[in-house]
Design a protein around this motif. Sequence first.
Motif, PDB file in Angstrom:
ATOM      1  N   PRO A 423       0.827  -1.212   0.000  1.00 27.91           N
ATOM      2  CA  PRO A 423       0.000   0.000   0.000  1.00 27.91           C
ATOM      3  C   PRO A 423       0.859   1.259   0.000  1.00 27.91           C
ATOM      4  O   PRO A 423       1.913   1.306   0.640  1.00 27.91           O
ATOM      5  N   LYS A 424       0.389   2.287  -0.719  1.00 24.65           N
ATOM      6  CA  LYS A 424       1.139   3.549  -0.779  1.00 24.65           C
ATOM      7  C   LYS A 424       0.806   4.458   0.401  1.00 24.65           C
ATOM      8  O   LYS A 424       1.676   5.093   0.980  1.00 24.65           O
ATOM      9  N   GLU A 425      -0.458   4.543   0.739  1.00 22.10           N
ATOM     10  CA  GLU A 425      -0.897   5.338   1.887  1.00 22.10           C
ATOM     11  C   GLU A 425      -2.162   4.698   2.435  1.00 22.10           C
ATOM     12  O   GLU A 425      -2.967   4.149   1.678  1.00 22.10           O
ATOM     13  N   ALA A 426      -2.321   4.746   3.752  1.00 17.21           N
ATOM     14  CA  ALA A 426      -3.457   4.044   4.348  1.00 17.21           C
ATOM     15  C   ALA A 426      -3.813   4.627   5.708  1.00 17.21           C
ATOM     16  O   ALA A 426      -2.976   5.220   6.392  1.00 17.21           O
ATOM     17  N   GLU A 427      -5.066   4.431   6.073  1.00 19.05           N
ATOM     18  CA  GLU A 427      -5.526   4.702   7.429  1.00 19.05           C
ATOM     19  C   GLU A 427      -5.263   3.444   8.253  1.00 19.05           C
ATOM     20  O   GLU A 427      -5.385   2.330   7.751  1.00 19.05           O
ATOM     21  N   PHE A 428      -4.902   3.627   9.521  1.00 16.47           N
ATOM     22  CA  PHE A 428      -4.602   2.500  10.392  1.00 16.47           C
ATOM     23  C   PHE A 428      -5.758   2.265  11.359  1.00 16.47           C
ATOM     24  O   PHE A 428      -6.239   3.195  12.019  1.00 16.47           O
ATOM     25  N   LEU A 429      -6.199   1.013  11.445  1.00 12.34           N
ATOM     26  CA  LEU A 429      -7.211   0.603  12.414  1.00 12.34           C
ATOM     27  C   LEU A 429      -6.582  -0.402  13.360  1.00 12.34           C
ATOM     28  O   LEU A 429      -5.976  -1.383  12.914  1.00 12.34           O
ATOM     29  N   VAL A 430      -6.720  -0.179  14.671  1.00 10.97           N
ATOM     30  CA  VAL A 430      -6.017  -0.988  15.665  1.00 10.97           C
ATOM     31  C   VAL A 430      -7.018  -1.749  16.540  1.00 10.97           C
ATOM     32  O   VAL A 430      -7.953  -1.160  17.083  1.00 10.97           O
ATOM     33  N   ASP A 431      -6.768  -3.041  16.682  1.00  8.19           N
ATOM     34  CA  ASP A 431      -7.626  -3.935  17.465  1.00  8.19           C
ATOM     35  C   ASP A 431      -7.189  -3.921  18.931  1.00  8.19           C
ATOM     36  O   ASP A 431      -6.678  -4.911  19.461  1.00  8.19           O
ATOM     37  N   ARG A 432      -7.369  -2.786  19.609  1.00  8.44           N
ATOM     38  CA  ARG A 432      -6.863  -2.630  20.979  1.00  8.44           C
ATOM     39  C   ARG A 432      -7.452  -3.654  21.944  1.00  8.44           C
ATOM     40  O   ARG A 432      -6.794  -4.068  22.894  1.00  8.44           O
ATOM     41  N   LYS A 433      -8.697  -4.052  21.741  1.00  4.80           N
ATOM     42  CA  LYS A 433      -9.353  -4.965  22.679  1.00  4.80           C
ATOM     43  C   LYS A 433      -9.205  -6.435  22.277  1.00  4.80           C
ATOM     44  O   LYS A 433      -9.773  -7.309  22.925  1.00  4.80           O
ATOM     45  N   TYR A 434      -8.465  -6.699  21.215  1.00  4.44           N
ATOM     46  CA  TYR A 434      -8.212  -8.076  20.780  1.00  4.44           C
ATOM     47  C   TYR A 434      -9.520  -8.803  20.449  1.00  4.44           C
ATOM     48  O   TYR A 434      -9.766  -9.915  20.911  1.00  4.44           O
ATOM     49  N   ILE A 435     -10.360  -8.189  19.619  1.00  3.53           N
ATOM     50  CA  ILE A 435     -11.682  -8.761  19.360  1.00  3.53           C
ATOM     51  C   ILE A 435     -11.842  -9.370  17.969  1.00  3.53           C
ATOM     52  O   ILE A 435     -12.886  -9.954  17.676  1.00  3.53           O
TER      53      ILE A 435
END
Length: 464
Positions: A423-435
């Motif tokens: 990917p050249k550019e992207a938004e990051f989504l983080v699974d903080r709660k491990y779901i």
Amino acid sequence: MKAVLLIDFGSTYTKITAVDIEKEEILGTAQSFTTIETDINDGLKNALKILEEKTGPLEFSEKYACSSAAGGLRMVAIGLVPELTAQAAKQASLGAGAKVIKTYSYELTDGDVDEIDDINPDILLLTGGTDGGNKENIVHNAHQLAKLKSRSFPIIIAGNRSCTDEVSKILEDFETFKCENVMPKLNIPNVEPVQELIRSIFLKKIVLAKGLSQAQELIKGILMPTPAAMLEAMKLLAKGTETEKGIGDLVGVDLGGATTDVYSMSYGLPQTGAAVLKGLREDYAKRTVEGDIGMRYSIKGIVAASDIMRISDLAGLSEKKCEEMIDYLSVHTDKVPGEDEPDFIALDYALASMAVEAAVTRHAGKLEPFYTPTGISYMQTGKDLTGVKTVVATGGALIHTTRTAEILKHTLSKPEDAFSLKPKEAEFLVDRKYILAAMGLLSTEYPDAALRIMKKELEKNGVS
């Protein structure tokens, strides 16, 4: 309130997630050590006690589970040509949530047979030849497999349909399953039937063999291997349902202590007229496993895949200091840096950055330039992910840090990666709660709810 319990029996931890289906929200999460050596119910009960301390008593209307305990689903895949049927066999196995211990191509040798005996996989996948094409290879390999000493694992036959019956006869001393060819036509994979069969065998046989049936009294059933649940979650998040729109193509990274799993939800076809696809067309939902890249058990693999100089530079520590700390962590694999250990925190940041960079680079496609009378053109191997706009992150080293976004920038292409299709550019989504694995499970019965919960719970841009 309608509470549903989602369980992930991991190799180290049993992780549980409680969901209110009616309100479409997470009630709580908890984890405890997996107790596969004694009774797997013990670890689950411990996790439930921890959960109850957070949420109070809950009555669950339904309970579902996935598992990677006792080594997960271990497979061996056999095909004809490395870039074609062997790759299709590996793709099918990984997509079903398996850990592919070894892939073999061409004709099996006696040494290969001895090695397979030593591996003693949970399932062996035998492929080779397009329908109506090469017969000799898969028949030869069936005769070689008949020499195996072990008869403890089933064999799936998913090659040239013209000789399926002959191969089955050769392997009559084994438990065999016939399936559609993983590549009935040249360069056209057909992995879904094999993946469904692998999941079915996992449910009926592997769960029992690994002692996981002990938990059946507490849950409705173990539905799939944990990586398959992760894949289902990623696919749902990307594609959505008939009534709830997904977020579009994505790349997912699960950075663990021993391996790094990478997922891509994209067809990844060539984006310009100057590029032509070479080799096997890959499935929309793809999973790869980098068994040599992990934050603890495979820490030396991160160094080998990158460079100690780059790790030193990112960590802000001397190369000698990094090497000493890496040696320590390779032995003390349970080490989690405390707030008063800035050097270890800095090193983990550097290691995680290099791990995701190497894993995504391997997962993504690449271009090979070649010259024609009309000018330069390119051969594309693998997926073109340059247009993917979302990277989803999970795994302890990515979710238990304040520098997630900095680490994830290493999943993107750089000017020096001229021929990489990351990917050249992207938004990051983080699974903080491990779901994510839990949502993959939930999607089997409540896909709309699972999708909406992920949209709500996944943290954007890696910023708390």
